[in-house]
Design an enzyme around this catalytic site. Structure first.
Site, PDB file in Angstrom:
ATOM      1  N   ASP A   1      13.687   8.219  11.871  1.00 53.01           N
ATOM      2  CA  ASP A   1      15.083   7.764  11.800  1.00 53.01           C
ATOM      3  C   ASP A   1      15.883   8.398  12.928  1.00 53.01           C
ATOM      4  O   ASP A   1      15.736   9.603  13.189  1.00 53.01           O
ATOM      5  CB  ASP A   1      15.661   8.185  10.439  1.00 53.01           C
TER       6      ASP A   1
ATOM      7  N   ASP B   1      20.565   7.252   8.704  1.00 54.41           N
ATOM      8  CA  ASP B   1      20.744   6.521   7.432  1.00 54.41           C
ATOM      9  C   ASP B   1      19.526   6.710   6.520  1.00 54.41           C
ATOM     10  O   ASP B   1      19.416   6.061   5.484  1.00 54.41           O
ATOM     11  CB  ASP B   1      20.996   5.021   7.685  1.00 54.41           C
TER      12      ASP B   1
ATOM     13  N   ASP C   1      13.678   3.643  12.392  1.00 52.80           N
ATOM     14  CA  ASP C   1      14.208   2.531  13.198  1.00 52.80           C
ATOM     15  C   ASP C   1      13.444   2.411  14.516  1.00 52.80           C
ATOM     16  O   ASP C   1      12.601   3.255  14.844  1.00 52.80           O
ATOM     17  CB  ASP C   1      15.711   2.716  13.440  1.00 52.80           C
TER      18      ASP C   1
ATOM     19  N   ASP D   1       3.495  -8.286  12.947  1.00 50.96           N
ATOM     20  CA  ASP D   1       3.119  -8.750  11.621  1.00 50.96           C
ATOM     21  C   ASP D   1       3.760 -10.124  11.444  1.00 50.96           C
ATOM     22  O   ASP D   1       4.959 -10.292  11.656  1.00 50.96           O
ATOM     23  CB  ASP D   1       3.692  -7.772  10.581  1.00 50.96           C
TER      24      ASP D   1
ATOM     25  N   ASP E   1      -0.172 -11.949   7.729  1.00 48.77           N
ATOM     26  CA  ASP E   1      -0.087 -11.408   6.376  1.00 48.77           C
ATOM     27  C   ASP E   1      -0.572 -12.402   5.324  1.00 48.77           C
ATOM     28  O   ASP E   1      -0.146 -13.573   5.332  1.00 48.77           O
ATOM     29  CB  ASP E   1       1.387 -11.056   6.103  1.00 48.77           C
TER      30      ASP E   1
ATOM     31  N   GLU F   1      -5.008 -10.987   7.569  1.00 46.09           N
ATOM     32  CA  GLU F   1      -5.220 -10.072   6.462  1.00 46.09           C
ATOM     33  C   GLU F   1      -6.007 -10.827   5.407  1.00 46.09           C
ATOM     34  O   GLU F   1      -5.600 -11.901   4.961  1.00 46.09           O
ATOM     35  CB  GLU F   1      -3.880  -9.618   5.907  1.00 46.09           C
TER      36      GLU F   1
ATOM     37  N   HIS G   1      -0.550   0.572   4.851  1.00 48.65           N
ATOM     38  CA  HIS G   1       0.663   0.784   4.052  1.00 48.65           C
ATOM     39  C   HIS G   1       0.514   0.284   2.614  1.00 48.65           C
ATOM     40  O   HIS G   1       1.455   0.376   1.844  1.00 48.65           O
ATOM     41  CB  HIS G   1       1.826   0.066   4.736  1.00 48.65           C
ATOM     42  N   ASP G   2      -0.633  -0.310   2.277  1.00 48.97           N
ATOM     43  CA  ASP G   2      -0.838  -0.865   0.930  1.00 48.97           C
ATOM     44  C   ASP G   2      -1.816  -0.048   0.099  1.00 48.97           C
ATOM     45  O   ASP G   2      -2.113  -0.432  -1.034  1.00 48.97           O
ATOM     46  CB  ASP G   2      -1.434  -2.286   1.029  1.00 48.97           C
TER      47      ASP G   2
HETATM   48  O1  TEU Z   1      -0.557  -7.683   1.279  1.00 47.03           O
HETATM   49  C1  TEU Z   1      -1.054  -8.806   0.589  1.00 47.03           C
HETATM   50  C2  TEU Z   1      -2.263  -8.752  -0.015  1.00 47.03           C
HETATM   51  O2  TEU Z   1      -2.926  -9.741   0.187  1.00 47.03           O
HETATM   52  C3  TEU Z   1      -2.699  -7.608  -0.847  1.00 47.03           C
HETATM   53  O3  TEU Z   1      -1.852  -7.449  -1.923  1.00 47.03           O
HETATM   54  C4  TEU Z   1      -4.058  -7.957  -1.272  1.00 47.03           C
HETATM   55  O4  TEU Z   1      -4.041  -9.201  -1.891  1.00 47.03           O
HETATM   56  C5  TEU Z   1      -4.706  -6.985  -2.179  1.00 47.03           C
HETATM   57  O5  TEU Z   1      -4.684  -5.721  -1.595  1.00 47.03           O
HETATM   58  C6  TEU Z   1      -6.153  -7.429  -2.408  1.00 47.03           C
HETATM   59  O6  TEU Z   1      -6.862  -6.446  -3.026  1.00 47.03           O
HETATM   60  C7  TEU Z   1       0.383  -8.044   2.221  1.00 47.03           C
HETATM   61  C8  TEU Z   1       1.107  -6.847   2.762  1.00 47.03           C
HETATM   62  O7  TEU Z   1       0.219  -5.999   3.418  1.00 47.03           O
HETATM   63  C9  TEU Z   1       1.859  -6.190   1.670  1.00 47.03           C
HETATM   64  O8  TEU Z   1       2.514  -5.025   2.084  1.00 47.03           O
HETATM   65  C10 TEU Z   1       2.864  -7.193   1.137  1.00 47.03           C
HETATM   66  O9  TEU Z   1       3.523  -6.646   0.039  1.00 47.03           O
HETATM   67  C11 TEU Z   1       2.203  -8.512   0.737  1.00 47.03           C
HETATM   68  O10 TEU Z   1       1.319  -8.977   1.738  1.00 47.03           O
HETATM   69  C12 TEU Z   1       3.216  -9.576   0.554  1.00 47.03           C
HETATM   70  O11 TEU Z   1       3.732  -9.958   1.776  1.00 47.03           O
END
Ligand code: TEU
Length: 569
Positions: free
Chosen positions: A22, A26, A30, A99, A200, A254, A321-322
């Site tokens: 940041d 805030d 960024d 993305d 995505d 993805e 990030h997931d």
């Molecule tokens: O993730 C989508 C996604 O396909 C995952 O949730 C996946 O289906 C799962 O891990 C399968 O095991 C993407 C982005 O990376 C995520 O951050 C978003 O929240 C999502 O799409 C919606 O846009």
């Protein structure tokens, strides 16, 4: 001169801008923050950055709900900042991958605002609608909405479809106008000079618009039931032909369907669809188990490598990030083993065949959080899961320990720059809590420590650049049935490297294939790197390794890359 396209040898660093740096005070990262850190980014030896979404968004899903595909999110800065970032990256020889979130838009996107106004609006068919007079629509799963994938909208007495949150309506790809819009958006960014797209949730864009009844669906079978319908291949070919072929840029979707054949179909050059796949099988495998089993994990790496070898192209990653932090999930994040195990996992990432992706903070060995209540969680998925568990009457302590292990927020805590307040991420209250271990795990401390995860990471990126065998070479697993050792030989023409890693807390004996007896270690996470990242002039202390016989000893989480005794021609 290599005839391989550049993206195959790309070393990609993923930046989640909200949590990177940041500068405006805030509490939200960024673009200026990334610009200010460009020298650090370049110092990692990476060659491309994948930027999570930076477009305007109500942030129901942190930017994965886009309300304008051609703008920049207010909190992140301006288009001028973006241009400066792109120029700054390119000046350092680093590519930029955007993305592209086009399975769905935000419900606040102008297209959806129009679409919901009336049944005869010109944007109506940009989305999937089910008129209420036909009764309840056939059940559809939603990743983020426990009430399901259809949401009722009063204005036109109809339901709209969303595989993710209810503020993320799915676009109707059967409508050629939608596809034209997406292609235009892609050209907009490519004309600015971006070098690729991470598409995505792309496997979900195909839908049967007769909306038949489908088998009961959960997160576990959603890809099998909804993913990669036949028309998706056609959409990808259209994009390739009409857009991507006109630029020196690449696409990675993805998701990779459900089978190796799907992944081959998506990424084999002859089919002209994508340049690489990014499958979930490894990330999902460890997500299901309390303690995953190394033999199974190795078998997955082997399966994907062999399945795609000479046919398609894969992405190699352990974090994003997931998913939770890789060192907490696959390694051992205790004070005793964190450093060695983080280095070990980075060794895997940077020595496998495929395009390698490192998530921000993994070059430092950042760890999961340990939050005692739901309050600090920010992710809509975690908050919805918590609500559902509460309603079901689950044991909430157990549920919280589940979230501590598996929530996406684990990866989203701010990058730990220093031991100053808020880890040097912000001067304000950060949008999501900083992991308290920033006092010891941070960039400043690791810059000063020649044995840090950070310096080791730089050694590995230098190694990968110096040895194309690591990118393109064949992969031969060694000791596939061993539950502690992860080892393989990589071979390309005359060049041969042996990677041996001990994924355990015990000292183990590892076989040394004949070719490597008397060989030379190139990287050793137990050696002292002296802060020097130039592989050839590196003076590493390898005294712990005896490579004179047909077996050698690996300490807990030790990871080495060895060169054969026959020198490279
Ligand atoms: O993730 C989508 C996604 O396909 C995952 O949730 C996946 O289906 C799962 O891990 C399968 O095991 C993407 C982005 O990376 C995520 O951050 C978003 O929240 C999502 O799409 C919606 O846009």
């Amino acid at each position: 001169m290599s005839t391989h396209p550049w993206y195959k040898s790309a070393i990609i660093y993923q930046i989640y801008p909200r949590s990177f740096q940041d500068t405006t005070g805030d509490g939200i990262g960024d673009l200026r923050g990334i610009i200010n850190r460009l020298d650090y980014v370049a110092s990692l030896g990476i060659t491309a950055v994948w930027l999570n979404p930076v477009y305007p968004s109500p942030n129901d899903d942190n930017g994965y709900d886009v309300s304008d595909y051609r703008g920049i999110m207010l909190e992140f800065g301006t288009m001028a900042d973006f241009d400066e970032l792109l120029t700054g990256l390119h000046a350092r020889g680093i590519k930029l991958v955007m993305d592209l979130v086009v399975n769905h838009s935000s419900d606040e996107h102008r297209w959806f605002q129009e679409s919901r106004k009336s049944r005869d609006n010109e944007y109506r068919d940009y989305y999937h609608w089910w008129p209420a007079e036909k009764g309840t629509p056939p059940a559809r799963f939603s990743y983020f909405d426990p009430t399901g994938g259809w949401t009722y909208d009063e204005t036109t007495n109809a339901y709209y479809l969303h595989y993710f949150g209810h503020k993320q309506p799915d676009l109707n790809w059967q409508n050629p106008k939608v596809r034209e819009e997406v292609k235009d958006v892609m050209r907009f960014w490519l004309d600015k000079g971006v070098d690729g797209f991470r598409m995505d949730a792309f496997q979900f864009v195909g839908k049967d618009t007769t909306y038949p009844e489908l088998p009961p669906t959960t997160a576990a079978n959603a890809v099998a039931v909804y993913g990669l319908r036949p028309e998706v291949h056609g959409y990808l070919r259209e994009i390739k032909r009409e857009v991507m072929d006109h630029y020196d840029a690449f696409t990675v979707a993805e998701g990779a369907g459900s089978t190796i054949q799907d992944a081959v179909d998506l990424s084999s050059p002859e089919r002209e669809e994508l340049n690489m796949v990014y499958h979930f099988e490894i990330a999902d495998y460890a997500a299901k188990k309390e303690r995953f089993d190394l033999i199974g994990l190795k078998a997955l790496f082997t399966k994907w490598d062999q399945g795609l070898a000479g046919k398609g192209w894969d992405s190699i990653y352990l974090g994003n990030h997931d998913v939770p932090r890789m060192v907490s999930k696959y390694g051992n994040d205790s004070p005793e083993h964190r450093v060695a195990s983080a280095k070990c996992l980075n060794t895997l990432l940077l020595t496998m065949r495929g395009t390698t992706f490192t998530y921000q903070g993994d070059e430092l060995g950042m760890t999961n959080v340990d939050w005692p209540t739901i309050e600090p969680y920010r992710d809509l998925q975690a908050r919805n899961q918590y609500k559902t568990a509460l309603e079901r009457g689950d044991d909430m302590n157990e549920h919280l320990s589940f979230l501590n292990k598996f929530s996406r927020d684990n990866a989203r805590t701010p990058v730990q720059w220093s031991d100053k307040s808020n880890a040097g991420f912000t001067t304000a209250e950060p949008w999501i809590g900083v992991n308290p271990n920033y006092r010891s795990i941070n960039v400043v401390a690791q810059e000063a420590d020649p044995n840090s995860v950070l310096h080791h990471f730089r050694q590995l990126t230098a190694l990968r650049k110096a040895y194309p065998v690591l990118v393109h070479g064949g992969y031969e697993p060694i000791l596939p049935e061993d539950g502690r050792i992860f080892a393989y030989v990589r071979t390309l023409d005359e060049a041969s490297l042996f990677v041996a890693m001990n994924w355990s807390e015990e000292t183990v004996d590892c076989v040394l294939p004949e070719l490597f007896v008397g060989g030379r270690p190139l990287v050793d996470n137990y050696g002292s790197a002296n802060g020097e990242e130039d592989i050839d002039s590196n003076e590493v202390n390898y005294s712990s390794l005896n490579l004179q016989t047909s077996s050698f000893c690996l300490s807990p989480w030790q990871a080495v890359v060895l060169q054969s005794s026959t020198p490279k021609p």
